[in-house]
Scaffold this active site. Sequence first.
Site, short mmCIF file in Angstrom:
data_model
loop_
_atom_site.label_atom_id
_atom_site.label_comp_id
_atom_site.label_asym_id
_atom_site.label_seq_id
_atom_site.Cartn_x
_atom_site.Cartn_y
_atom_site.Cartn_z
N GLU A 1 31.52 61.68 -19.96
CA GLU A 1 32.97 61.79 -19.92
C GLU A 1 33.67 61.06 -18.78
O GLU A 1 34.75 60.48 -18.98
CB GLU A 1 33.38 63.27 -19.89
CG GLU A 1 33.05 64.01 -21.16
CD GLU A 1 33.30 65.50 -21.06
OE1 GLU A 1 33.97 66.06 -21.92
OE2 GLU A 1 32.82 66.11 -20.08
N ARG B 1 41.22 72.77 -18.14
CA ARG B 1 40.61 71.59 -17.50
C ARG B 1 41.64 70.52 -17.20
O ARG B 1 41.48 69.75 -16.25
CB ARG B 1 39.48 71.03 -18.38
CG ARG B 1 38.64 69.98 -17.65
CD ARG B 1 37.45 69.53 -18.48
NE ARG B 1 36.27 70.32 -18.29
CZ ARG B 1 35.27 70.04 -17.44
NH1 ARG B 1 35.36 68.97 -16.65
NH2 ARG B 1 34.22 70.81 -17.35
#
Length: 775
Positions: free
Chosen positions: A723, A320
């Site tokens: 997030e 990621r």
Amino acid sequence: MKDTLAITIAAHTDRNHDSAVKHVTGRADYTDDIAQPEGTLHAYLGVSDVAHARLNGLDLTDVLSFPGVVGVLTARDVPGVNDISPTGQNDEPVFPTDRIQFHGQPLFAVVAETRDIARRAAELARVDCEVLPHALDPIAAQEAGYPHVASPLKLERGDVDAGFASAPHRITGRMHVGGQDHMYLEGHIAFAVPGEDDDVVVHCSTQHPSEAQHMVAHVLGVPSNAVVVNVRRMGGGFGGKESQMNLFAAVAAMAAKKWNRAVKIRPDRDQDMTATGKRHDFVIDYEVGFDDAGRIQAVGGTFAARCGFSADLSGPVTDRALFHADNAYFYPNVRLTSRPMKTNTVSNTAFRGFGGPQGVIAAERMIEEIAYATGQDPLDVRKANFYGSEGRNLTPYHQEVEDNILDRLVTELEHGCAYRQRRAGIIAFNEGSPVLKKGIALTPVKFGISFTATWYNQAGALVHVYNDGSVHLNHGGTEMGQGLNTKVAQVVAEAFQIDFERIKITKTTTEKVPNTSATAASSGTDLNGMAALNAVEQIKARLVEFAAERWQVAPEAVRFASNRVHVGDDVLSFDAFIRQAYLARVQLSAAGFYKTPKIHWDRQKGQGRPFYYYAYGAACSEVTIDTLTGEYRVERTDILHDVGRSLNPALDKGQVEGAFVQGMGWLTTEELWWDEAGRLRTHAPSTYKIPLASDRPRIFNVTLADWSENRELTIKRSKAVGEPPFMLGISVFEALSMAVASVAGYRECPRLDAPATPERVLMAVARLRAGGERR
């Protein structure tokens, strides 16, 4: 009975967190508040005091003879498989058998009549080991020839070599990005109660009940259906309770079954911090080629991470990081590689953003480098490199950016906070201020939403309507303070058109909803909200069919509204209608399910659509530093953030505020430090500094982009919020960089490493001033 549709039943409206009053009055029950049955035992971990060694044996004689000690658990007591690796790599034992791999590694567990006895007895063990050389960071690990804990990923698009060759300008650099401790209010805890046969019930503070269930079953050597995991709420999670709870749940369950008594394990804060993983530190080597206008031509990057002794979630975390190494910017030619390095430190794990922040900050460092090299405002360089129309909308992993709203969002924030005027004023201030220097930065974020492990993008829910009209809601998500339960209940209330207060939100339990995914990746509401809505729609379809047949009307004539059900010309209260349906033997319960559409990912090719959509945001922060001490404060922050059509603006705004402050802490005060022996020395609030209330921006303006609506069919067209705003804290880091750069006339990128502690700021100021004197 209310006659009108009250605000309490609708989505897209402010509503207090369902447990807010309980939180502030202390009436909210956590795992440690569960009443203990008579005879409950307590466990405590005995840990290593060396970073790397060959384990020859344990002498536990004094431990076992300590008054009140019932017994000890070691690797030999594991009845099933001695592994709690969340990815099944068999590299993370409950207790080691032959090798110690980090300082603070659990070697055994003491089980005693009280926690204090277990804790004191654990110190009496004698460990026979042969100390071996160790490597604590990714660079040292590479030099020592340590392996990767997971296979590296490469993302590539375009002709990178040709792009660099044709670029008029080229910059290379290295950036150290520190890790971060989760520092939740409630630490790790597990409480296991044995049952008959193979059964055991584990109450614990975990973001992933199904994983804890499977890991306990794996360690006990029993099928998953013998293990029940319950979670009412957590006192914070942030990713630290996604996989790290496996150890504590397994130890509690092993002890409970061995001695057939309830067992609780709760480490103190020091042991919690030394024995459990954190955000990954990264060392990022970057190269960027660009033209005279600051337009990027080519990018290369290697992302080496301190992963710790085992894989844990390091593979997907470092993946990621690459997915977000573009942030908001189009790279015509790009090659990015991850290096998830094994180290002799605790195995690092998930943390809010899951590697994304480390990728985003690399992108912002390259933008900053270009701005100083070309003498431009960094915001102009950012805007020049934004993703755009066709031909400039393909990510390094070959997903098209189809929902880009950054131009509008950044422009609105730029004008709304008077960025240009304030920047000019700050430059003027710095010219006349020899000691205090100011900085300002406006940074964007583009964050992909979905688990990159495609199979995790699924959720289940269970909805019961009782014959008195009350509703019972259960889903696979976990509540860690973020308001997930409140949002999902709002969805159910609106779908039934009943008051929110009719709905009973119950604990997450593997008994009701199986095989759920972690509450992580910002997908909790997206997944569980849709699963709950699916369950409601099943029940409503049965009710409509019943009403149409019972009252002889068309299905379209059946309508739910304002705590009532309209059936043709008849109007019944919701309670009365449900009672009629029950008497007619209509099924009033449903298991809902949802899986995210459209996503796919081929890791071998480094191509696909790993994300269902993107969430966007921007923040402008202003700081003042003292060049004599390196100390600083955040004067003002303005945020404009995209949450689509917000399900609950009050909760979403709270998430944005909290994420920003936590991101700011990661980049400023929160420093993890290991000594040469491999001991984590920042292992308590006395040595590890999270932001205080006094550290928040003096002026703090947070606005949601209420004009935004998710183009994809998410729950009520909302977007994830957990997030994405974490990365907005980078605006503080960039503003600090500008303030430091002012001491040398903004001619050079200060290349601050993170966290930019006052010490690092002071050293950067001294370095730039010394360079200016030499010139």
